[in-house]
Scaffold this active site. Sequence first.
Site, short mmCIF file in Angstrom:
data_model
loop_
_atom_site.label_atom_id
_atom_site.label_comp_id
_atom_site.label_asym_id
_atom_site.label_seq_id
_atom_site.Cartn_x
_atom_site.Cartn_y
_atom_site.Cartn_z
N CYS A 83 0.84 -1.20 0.00
CA CYS A 83 0.00 0.00 0.00
C CYS A 83 0.88 1.25 0.00
O CYS A 83 1.68 1.45 0.92
CB CYS A 83 -0.91 0.01 1.22
SG CYS A 83 -1.98 1.48 1.28
N HIS A 150 3.48 -6.59 -7.14
CA HIS A 150 3.00 -5.45 -7.92
C HIS A 150 4.22 -4.86 -8.62
O HIS A 150 5.20 -4.50 -7.96
CB HIS A 150 2.34 -4.41 -7.02
CG HIS A 150 1.73 -3.27 -7.77
ND1 HIS A 150 0.36 -3.08 -7.83
CD2 HIS A 150 2.28 -2.28 -8.49
CE1 HIS A 150 0.11 -2.01 -8.56
NE2 HIS A 150 1.27 -1.50 -8.97
#
Length: 301
Positions: A83, A150
């Site tokens: 995040c 990611h």
Amino acid sequence: MVRYSKLPFRELVRRYNCDIVYTPMILANVFSASNYARDSEFSTNLLDDPVVIQFAASNGVDLANAAELVSPYVSGIDINCGCPQKWAIQEKIGSHLMSDPETVRDMIRMTKARVNVPCSIKIRIHKDLRETEEFVKRALSVGVDFITVHGRTRRQKSTEPVNLEGMKLVKEVSTVPVIANGDVFSVADANQIVEATNVDGTMSARGILENPALFAGYDVTPWECVEDYVDLALSYGTNAFIFHHHLMFMLEKSMSNAERRTFNSLTTTPAVIDYLEEYYGLDIVRRRVERAEQKIKTFQL
């Protein structure tokens, strides 16, 4: 997927060819300390399988405590190391952890000592991929069960393309399954990433919010998917904010600018339902009949 992958949405995407679903990112320390947080942040049922619960934590004690409470009801525990939001970095959770591999290593080790379900990490890459390689090796040394990567650094914007070489490196280094995340908006995107990186699977966040039927091969959200979501959301009692925002994502590409302005200004669930019934022909009863007929045909086959 903070807030947006609660039980109704997870059940929806399962209907459209998703193999594994994740909960929203949940703060481990709050979850373990508060009955209210547990009730509001996580719900499940027999249809919600397999499901991975994703925690944000800054230390192994908080994570292991939360994991132990929820492990009987989930298929896996995931540690969010990706995040990029400023508040998360200030709290030393999320992508802050990409600069603290020893803490991540301790969290994996402590959690695996307390639960009997797989423990995974969702990471980003570093600007210097040698750091990413070392990060992955430390996680592997304490038995991480799979890795989602990611393909951007924590400072890159979502408009920048993912780093395929970075994701490929994680797969080459790993001795466990690797899932790629980032820029998956269609089955073609997923196939291209798999071909380029040799990963074991792909994950979508922004793409599947826009089109929950993405992995079933749809380029845009089919209307029956919208009706399915409305039915599920109303059945489970989804709050008006989440309900409205999911539909905003799903309908964005099919609405004109004027329609979007009108729809986005609606503030209550009844107002949303009235709008969809008047302008789009929303008919939940008809959709329920159609789904029942589909199930009967499938059973007969």
